[in-house]
Design a protein around this motif. Structure first.
Motif, short mmCIF file in Angstrom:
data_model
loop_
_atom_site.label_atom_id
_atom_site.label_comp_id
_atom_site.label_asym_id
_atom_site.label_seq_id
_atom_site.Cartn_x
_atom_site.Cartn_y
_atom_site.Cartn_z
N PRO A 125 0.90 -1.14 -0.15
CA PRO A 125 0.10 0.08 0.05
C PRO A 125 0.90 1.24 0.07
O PRO A 125 1.94 1.39 0.70
CB PRO A 125 -0.74 -0.08 1.24
N GLN A 162 2.65 8.10 -7.52
CA GLN A 162 1.26 7.89 -6.89
C GLN A 162 0.46 9.18 -6.86
O GLN A 162 -0.88 8.93 -6.41
CB GLN A 162 1.54 7.23 -5.75
N MET A 195 -11.26 6.57 0.90
CA MET A 195 -10.70 5.56 -0.13
C MET A 195 -11.69 4.54 -0.82
O MET A 195 -12.72 4.34 -0.04
CB MET A 195 -9.56 4.52 0.78
N THR A 196 -11.19 4.51 -2.21
CA THR A 196 -12.13 3.22 -2.74
C THR A 196 -10.93 2.34 -3.30
O THR A 196 -9.71 2.69 -3.35
CB THR A 196 -12.92 3.86 -3.84
N VAL A 197 -11.45 1.51 -4.23
CA VAL A 197 -10.55 0.55 -4.41
C VAL A 197 -9.77 1.12 -5.76
O VAL A 197 -10.02 1.69 -6.67
CB VAL A 197 -11.24 -0.82 -5.44
N GLY A 198 -8.22 1.26 -5.06
CA GLY A 198 -7.31 1.79 -6.31
C GLY A 198 -7.14 3.22 -6.30
O GLY A 198 -6.23 3.62 -6.64
N ILE A 199 -7.94 4.03 -5.74
CA ILE A 199 -7.86 5.58 -5.56
C ILE A 199 -8.11 5.80 -3.92
O ILE A 199 -9.06 5.31 -3.24
CB ILE A 199 -8.89 6.11 -6.06
N ASP A 200 -7.13 6.60 -3.66
CA ASP A 200 -7.21 7.23 -2.13
C ASP A 200 -7.42 8.81 -2.10
O ASP A 200 -6.71 9.36 -2.87
CB ASP A 200 -5.92 6.79 -1.45
N THR A 233 -4.55 9.99 -4.69
CA THR A 233 -3.50 9.16 -4.78
C THR A 233 -3.94 8.01 -5.04
O THR A 233 -4.88 7.42 -5.08
CB THR A 233 -2.47 8.98 -3.47
N GLU A 234 -2.86 7.20 -5.66
CA GLU A 234 -3.31 5.63 -6.15
C GLU A 234 -2.32 4.57 -5.47
O GLU A 234 -1.20 4.91 -5.13
CB GLU A 234 -3.31 5.70 -7.63
N ARG A 254 -1.69 12.02 -7.85
CA ARG A 254 -2.48 12.66 -9.13
C ARG A 254 -2.95 14.00 -8.89
O ARG A 254 -3.00 14.64 -9.94
CB ARG A 254 -3.43 11.56 -9.28
#
Length: 116
Positions: free
Chosen positions: A2, A84, A43-48, A115-116, A86
Protein backbone atom coordinates in the motif's frame (compact mmCIF):
# COMPACT_ATOMS: atom_id res chain seq x y z
CA UNK A 1 2.43 -2.79 -1.00
CA UNK A 2 0.00 0.00 0.00
CA UNK A 3 1.00 3.59 -0.66
CA UNK A 4 1.76 5.50 2.57
CA UNK A 5 1.19 9.18 1.84
CA UNK A 6 2.70 10.30 5.17
CA UNK A 7 5.94 8.36 4.71
CA UNK A 8 6.19 9.52 1.11
CA UNK A 9 5.75 13.21 1.96
CA UNK A 10 8.14 12.95 4.93
CA UNK A 11 10.77 11.71 2.47
CA UNK A 12 9.86 14.10 -0.40
CA UNK A 13 9.21 17.45 1.32
CA UNK A 14 12.77 17.95 2.68
CA UNK A 15 14.08 17.80 -0.89
CA UNK A 16 11.34 20.16 -2.07
CA UNK A 17 11.68 22.85 0.63
CA UNK A 18 15.02 22.17 2.34
CA UNK A 19 13.64 21.52 5.84
CA UNK A 20 13.46 18.15 7.67
CA UNK A 21 10.04 16.50 8.00
CA UNK A 22 8.76 14.14 10.68
CA UNK A 23 5.64 12.21 11.67
CA UNK A 24 5.62 13.94 15.07
CA UNK A 25 7.43 16.78 16.82
CA UNK A 26 11.02 15.57 17.36
CA UNK A 27 12.96 15.84 20.60
CA UNK A 28 15.13 17.84 20.45
CA UNK A 29 13.41 20.21 18.04
CA UNK A 30 15.39 21.61 15.11
CA UNK A 31 15.07 25.36 14.49
CA UNK A 32 12.86 24.72 11.43
CA UNK A 33 10.96 21.54 10.63
CA UNK A 34 7.73 20.07 9.30
CA UNK A 35 5.27 17.60 10.78
CA UNK A 36 3.20 15.62 8.26
CA UNK A 37 0.02 13.87 9.37
CA UNK A 38 -2.86 12.25 7.57
CA UNK A 39 -5.94 13.70 9.21
CA UNK A 40 -8.66 11.96 7.22
CA UNK A 41 -9.91 11.20 3.76
CA UNK A 42 -11.78 8.46 1.96
CA UNK A 43 -10.64 5.50 -0.09
CA UNK A 44 -12.10 3.36 -2.82
CA UNK A 45 -10.47 0.44 -4.59
CA UNK A 46 -7.32 1.76 -6.23
CA UNK A 47 -7.90 5.45 -5.39
CA UNK A 48 -7.19 7.18 -2.09
CA UNK A 49 -8.28 10.73 -1.23
CA UNK A 50 -6.20 11.57 1.85
CA UNK A 51 -6.48 14.79 3.79
CA UNK A 52 -2.97 15.70 4.98
CA UNK A 53 -1.88 18.46 7.32
CA UNK A 54 1.62 19.89 7.26
CA UNK A 55 2.68 21.89 10.30
CA UNK A 56 5.55 24.27 9.62
CA UNK A 57 7.66 25.17 12.66
CA UNK A 58 10.27 27.93 12.90
CA UNK A 59 11.86 30.43 15.27
CA UNK A 60 9.46 33.26 14.42
CA UNK A 61 5.90 33.54 13.18
CA UNK A 62 7.16 35.24 10.03
CA UNK A 63 9.59 32.39 9.26
CA UNK A 64 6.91 29.79 9.98
CA UNK A 65 4.49 31.56 7.62
CA UNK A 66 7.14 31.79 4.89
CA UNK A 67 7.87 28.08 5.31
CA UNK A 68 4.15 27.32 5.06
CA UNK A 69 3.96 29.26 1.79
CA UNK A 70 6.95 27.30 0.43
CA UNK A 71 5.27 24.02 1.43
CA UNK A 72 1.99 25.14 -0.14
CA UNK A 73 3.67 25.96 -3.43
CA UNK A 74 5.74 22.77 -3.47
CA UNK A 75 2.66 20.66 -2.82
CA UNK A 76 0.53 22.46 -5.42
CA UNK A 77 3.10 22.64 -8.19
CA UNK A 78 5.52 19.78 -7.61
CA UNK A 79 3.92 16.97 -5.56
CA UNK A 80 2.76 15.32 -8.78
CA UNK A 81 6.47 14.46 -9.26
CA UNK A 82 5.65 11.59 -6.87
CA UNK A 83 4.35 8.82 -9.18
CA UNK A 84 1.38 7.88 -6.95
CA UNK A 85 0.15 11.49 -6.52
CA UNK A 86 -2.49 12.50 -9.05
CA UNK A 87 -3.88 15.76 -7.61
CA UNK A 88 -3.32 18.21 -4.74
CA UNK A 89 -5.37 21.19 -3.62
CA UNK A 90 -5.35 23.34 -0.50
CA UNK A 91 -8.19 22.51 1.85
CA UNK A 92 -7.24 25.17 4.40
CA UNK A 93 -4.43 27.54 5.23
CA UNK A 94 -1.81 28.54 5.67
CA UNK A 95 -2.93 29.63 9.14
CA UNK A 96 -1.21 30.28 12.46
CA UNK A 97 -1.09 27.22 14.73
CA UNK A 98 1.45 27.99 17.49
CA UNK A 99 2.21 25.35 20.11
CA UNK A 100 0.65 26.44 23.41
CA UNK A 101 3.11 24.37 25.49
CA UNK A 102 6.41 25.39 23.91
CA UNK A 103 5.13 28.68 22.44
CA UNK A 104 7.12 27.86 19.29
CA UNK A 105 5.59 29.54 16.23
CA UNK A 106 3.97 27.26 13.67
CA UNK A 107 1.74 27.59 10.63
CA UNK A 108 -0.33 24.81 9.16
CA UNK A 109 -1.59 23.96 5.69
CA UNK A 110 -4.17 21.22 5.01
CA UNK A 111 -4.16 19.47 1.64
CA UNK A 112 -6.75 17.35 -0.16
CA UNK A 113 -5.02 14.80 -2.33
CA UNK A 114 -5.80 12.09 -4.84
CA UNK A 115 -3.35 9.18 -4.82
CA UNK A 116 -3.31 5.65 -6.10
Amino acid sequence: MPFNVEATLIAWLPRAVGVPAYAEVPDPRPGRFLVVQRTGGVMTVGIDNPTVSVSCWAGSAYDASELALAVRDAMLYRAVEVPQVRHVDVGSGPYAAPDSDSRQPAYQVVFNMVTE
